[in-house]
Design a protein around this motif. Structure first.
Motif, PDB file in Angstrom:
ATOM      1  N   GLY A  56       0.921  -1.225  -0.152  1.00 23.09           N
ATOM      2  CA  GLY A  56      -0.030  -0.005  -0.130  1.00 23.09           C
ATOM      3  C   GLY A  56       0.831   1.235   0.088  1.00 23.09           C
ATOM      4  O   GLY A  56       2.144   1.216  -0.016  1.00 23.09           O
ATOM      5  N   SER A  59       0.112   4.095  -4.568  1.00 25.52           N
ATOM      6  CA  SER A  59      -0.737   4.747  -5.770  1.00 25.52           C
ATOM      7  C   SER A  59      -0.605   5.883  -6.152  1.00 25.52           C
ATOM      8  O   SER A  59       0.208   6.829  -5.427  1.00 25.52           O
ATOM      9  N   ASP A  64       0.498   8.201  -2.245  1.00 24.67           N
ATOM     10  CA  ASP A  64       1.750   7.772  -2.720  1.00 24.67           C
ATOM     11  C   ASP A  64       2.731   8.278  -1.807  1.00 24.67           C
ATOM     12  O   ASP A  64       3.675   9.268  -2.090  1.00 24.67           O
ATOM     13  N   LYS A  81       6.615   0.928 -11.301  1.00 19.39           N
ATOM     14  CA  LYS A  81       5.941   0.927 -12.098  1.00 19.39           C
ATOM     15  C   LYS A  81       6.052   0.270 -13.192  1.00 19.39           C
ATOM     16  O   LYS A  81       6.453   0.577 -14.467  1.00 19.39           O
ATOM     17  N   PRO A  89       2.397  -1.095  -9.900  1.00 15.69           N
ATOM     18  CA  PRO A  89       3.010  -0.254  -8.879  1.00 15.69           C
ATOM     19  C   PRO A  89       4.111  -0.692  -8.247  1.00 15.69           C
ATOM     20  O   PRO A  89       4.849  -0.015  -7.472  1.00 15.69           O
ATOM     21  N   PRO A 105       1.894  -3.430  -4.015  1.00 12.25           N
ATOM     22  CA  PRO A 105       0.421  -2.559  -4.008  1.00 12.25           C
ATOM     23  C   PRO A 105      -0.461  -3.025  -2.806  1.00 12.25           C
ATOM     24  O   PRO A 105      -0.210  -4.205  -2.278  1.00 12.25           O
ATOM     25  N   ASN A 107      -3.744  -3.339  -3.098  1.00 12.96           N
ATOM     26  CA  ASN A 107      -4.642  -4.126  -3.501  1.00 12.96           C
ATOM     27  C   ASN A 107      -4.358  -5.727  -3.316  1.00 12.96           C
ATOM     28  O   ASN A 107      -3.348  -6.212  -3.651  1.00 12.96           O
ATOM     29  N   SER A 110      -3.058  -7.897  -6.365  1.00 12.01           N
ATOM     30  CA  SER A 110      -1.950  -7.263  -6.983  1.00 12.01           C
ATOM     31  C   SER A 110      -0.672  -7.633  -5.882  1.00 12.01           C
ATOM     32  O   SER A 110       0.416  -7.853  -6.396  1.00 12.01           O
ATOM     33  N   SER A 173      -9.491  -6.375  -8.248  1.00 12.16           N
ATOM     34  CA  SER A 173     -10.330  -5.766  -7.085  1.00 12.16           C
ATOM     35  C   SER A 173     -11.145  -7.120  -6.748  1.00 12.16           C
ATOM     36  O   SER A 173     -11.681  -6.996  -5.501  1.00 12.16           O
TER      37      SER A 173
END
Length: 213
Positions: A56, A59, A64, A81, A89, A105, A107, A110, A173
Motif C-alpha cells: 500500500g 498509488s 503515494d 511502475k 505499482p 500494491p 490491492n 496485486s 479488485s
C-alpha cells in the motif's frame, strides 16, 4: 498500512506466509497509517533486517507516500511502475546501508501476485541458490483465449482434471476470484492466442516447497 478503521488489514498475513515459504524469516510486522512522517520514522527505527516489505501507499496521488519517503531517505529506486498486470505499482529499492525495500500494491490480488513474482527472485539473489519451487503443470485449455496486450499478464485460472479455464473477470479488485483459483497462467507481452485443447503451463497454488533456513 491502515487507512479505514472499518477495514481490517490482511496483506501482512499473506506476506508473512509467503516469505516463510520462500525461505525468509519475518522479524517484525508493523501497521502504519498513511502519514509520511510516521512511515519515515518507522523505517529509520528498523535495524535488524535485510529487506523491508511494504503493502500500500504507492498509488498515484496524495497516498503515494512510499516513493516520496524513499526519495527523501536517499533510497536508490531500482524499478517502479513495471509493465505487469496485476501489480504495476510494485517498487524495489536499495538503501545506502545496503538494505533493500520491496513495496507492493495495497490491492490484495496485486500484492499477492507481486509477492509471488519478486520475493523469490530477491531470496535467490541474496542467498545464491533456489530455496523454493512453485509447482507447475501442463493443462489443456477448455476454451479459446485471445492474444494478450503489451503488459506481462498473470491470469487466474481454475483447473479441473487435466484441463483449465481462465476466469472471465480478471479485475484485480475481485479477491474472491483469487480465492477460487487453482493457479495462474503467465503470459508475456503480445502472447499469441491459445487454442481450445492446447496444452499450457500453469503455475498452481496447491504445492509450494517450503524451505526452513
Amino acid at each position: 498500512k491502515k487507512n479505514n478503521p472499518l477495514i481490517e488489514p490482511s496483506n501482512h498475513l499473506m506476506i508473512k506466509l509467503l516469505a516463510k515459504k520462500f525461505g525468509g524469516e519475518v522479524v517484525v510486522t508493523e501497521i502504519v497509517s498513511d502519514d509520511e512522517s510516521k512511515f519515515t520514522n518507522k523505517i529509520l527505527k528498523l535495524k535488524n533486517y535485510d529487506l523491508i516489505i511494504t503493502s500500500g501507499g504507492i498509488s498515484v496521488g496524495k497516498y503515494d507516500i512510499v516513493r516520496k519517503t524513499l526519495k527523501n531517505l536517499g533510497c536508490e529506486v531500482i524499478f517502479n511502475k513495471i509493465a505487469l498486470k496485476p501489480g504495476k505499482p510494485a517498487t524495489f529499492g536499495k538503501f545506502k546501508n545496503n538494505k533493500f525495500i520491496l513495496s507492493l500494491p495495497g490491492n490484495p490480488v496485486s500484492c499477492f501476485i507481486s509477492m509471488l513474482n519478486f520475493f523469490p527472485i530477491y531470496i535467490k539473489c541474496f542467498l545464491g541458490k533456489e530455496l523454493s519451487i512453485l509447482n507447475k503443470g501442463f493443462y489443456k485449455s477448455r476454451k479459446f483465449i485471445k492474444k494478450s496486450g503489451h503488459l506481462t499478464t498473470f491470469q487466474r485460472v481454475i483447473c479441473k482434471g487435466e484441463s483449465f479455464e481462465v476466469f472471465d473477470n480478471q479485475d484485480s479488485s475481485y479477491q474472491s476470484i483469487l480465492t477460487k483459483s487453482s493457479g495462474l497462467i503467465y503470459r508475456p507481452p503480445y502472447s499469441k492466442e491459445i487454442r481450445k485443447n492446447e496444452r499450457v503451463e500453469i503455475i498452481t497454488f496447491n504445492s509450494v516447497t517450503e524451505y526452513n533456513i
